[in-house]
Design a protein around this motif. Structure first.
Motif, mmCIF file in Angstrom:
data_model
loop_
_atom_site.group_PDB
_atom_site.id
_atom_site.type_symbol
_atom_site.label_atom_id
_atom_site.label_comp_id
_atom_site.label_asym_id
_atom_site.label_seq_id
_atom_site.Cartn_x
_atom_site.Cartn_y
_atom_site.Cartn_z
ATOM 1 N N THR A 121 6.364 0.474 9.241
ATOM 2 C CA THR A 121 6.992 1.719 10.212
ATOM 3 C C THR A 121 6.193 3.110 9.674
ATOM 4 N N LEU A 122 5.791 2.952 8.276
ATOM 5 C CA LEU A 122 5.134 4.170 7.663
ATOM 6 C C LEU A 122 3.931 4.514 8.238
ATOM 7 N N TRP A 123 2.949 3.636 8.260
ATOM 8 C CA TRP A 123 1.590 3.982 8.562
ATOM 9 C C TRP A 123 1.119 4.319 9.877
ATOM 10 N N HIS A 124 0.602 5.320 10.260
ATOM 11 C CA HIS A 124 0.274 5.366 11.741
ATOM 12 C C HIS A 124 -1.232 5.498 11.993
ATOM 13 N N LEU A 125 -1.806 5.107 13.079
ATOM 14 C CA LEU A 125 -3.080 4.939 13.487
ATOM 15 C C LEU A 125 -3.530 6.446 13.572
ATOM 16 N N PRO A 126 -4.801 6.718 13.775
ATOM 17 C CA PRO A 126 -5.181 8.128 13.730
ATOM 18 C C PRO A 126 -4.850 8.875 15.214
ATOM 19 N N ALA A 169 0.913 -1.210 -0.091
ATOM 20 C CA ALA A 169 -0.097 0.161 0.004
ATOM 21 C C ALA A 169 0.818 1.220 0.173
ATOM 22 N N ALA A 170 1.927 1.327 0.761
ATOM 23 C CA ALA A 170 2.814 2.511 1.061
ATOM 24 C C ALA A 170 3.742 2.680 -0.540
ATOM 25 N N GLU A 171 3.976 1.528 -0.919
ATOM 26 C CA GLU A 171 4.562 1.490 -2.294
ATOM 27 C C GLU A 171 4.069 2.019 -3.275
ATOM 28 N N ALA A 172 2.349 1.816 -3.201
ATOM 29 C CA ALA A 172 1.618 2.239 -4.381
ATOM 30 C C ALA A 172 1.533 3.866 -4.347
ATOM 31 N N ILE A 173 1.806 4.414 -3.148
ATOM 32 C CA ILE A 173 1.910 6.035 -3.248
ATOM 33 C C ILE A 173 3.202 6.457 -3.382
ATOM 34 N N THR A 174 4.317 5.932 -2.738
ATOM 35 C CA THR A 174 5.594 6.428 -2.853
ATOM 36 C C THR A 174 6.425 5.898 -4.144
ATOM 37 N N GLY A 175 6.042 4.973 -4.940
ATOM 38 C CA GLY A 175 6.668 4.687 -5.986
ATOM 39 C C GLY A 175 7.887 3.769 -5.819
ATOM 40 N N ASN A 176 8.237 3.672 -4.325
ATOM 41 C CA ASN A 176 9.346 2.969 -3.888
ATOM 42 C C ASN A 176 9.115 1.707 -3.187
ATOM 43 N N VAL A 177 10.034 0.799 -2.779
ATOM 44 C CA VAL A 177 10.009 -0.440 -2.079
ATOM 45 C C VAL A 177 10.041 0.303 -0.523
ATOM 46 N N ILE A 178 9.259 0.070 0.131
ATOM 47 C CA ILE A 178 9.230 0.805 1.530
ATOM 48 C C ILE A 178 8.393 0.008 2.558
#
Length: 141
Positions: free
Chosen positions: A115-120, A102-111
């Motif tokens: 450690t990137l996604w946060h709860l509200p 999901a993060a790669e879909a936004i950043t365009g990088n393998v990530i």
């Protein structure tokens, strides 16, 4: 005039978010509190994949909105957790099976999406911090 109250399972919103503009989504409403005989009950959705352990432990729920902000790259991301344990990312019609995809879909990088996604807010913990809270086999407390 009676008050009408509609309650939707978060999976309904996740499904609507994943539908494309040409899809037809059917919703059936039934009166509650009465004899529900003859009304088919939907099978419970069991989360699968990387987020399933967090969901089954009650640390993450369907409908939770996850976000990230990378200041240096000036990128932001937003995703909704589905009942199936996937992530629906804003701007994408197909759910992603893992936080990293999901993060790669936004950043365009393998990530590392854990450690990137946060709860509200006000919680704000990362998925990795939730995972550390939950004792998994082979993972120290």
């Amino acid at each position: 005039m009676p008050t009408i109250s509609l309650h939707f399972d978060p999976a309904v919103f996740a499904h609507l978010a994943s539908a494309s503009g040409n899809d037809t989504v059917h919703l059936t409403l039934a009166l509650g509190g009465g004899d529900d005989e003859g009304v088919p009950m939907a099978a419970p959705v069991v989360p699968r994949g990387p987020l399933s352990d967090l969901m089954q432990a009650g640390l993450l729920e369907a409908g939770t909105v996850l976000t990230f902000h990378q200041r240096r790259a000036n990128r932001r991301g937003r995703a909704v957790v589905t009942a199936e344990g996937q992530l629906i990312v804003d701007g994408h019609s197909t759910p992603f099976p893992s936080p990293s995809k999901a993060a790669e879909a936004i950043t365009g990088n393998v990530i590392n999406g854990w450690t990137l996604w946060h709860l509200p807010a006000p919680d704000g913990r990362t998925l990795d911090e939730l995972r550390q809270q939950q004792k998994f086999p082979g993972n120290p407390a």
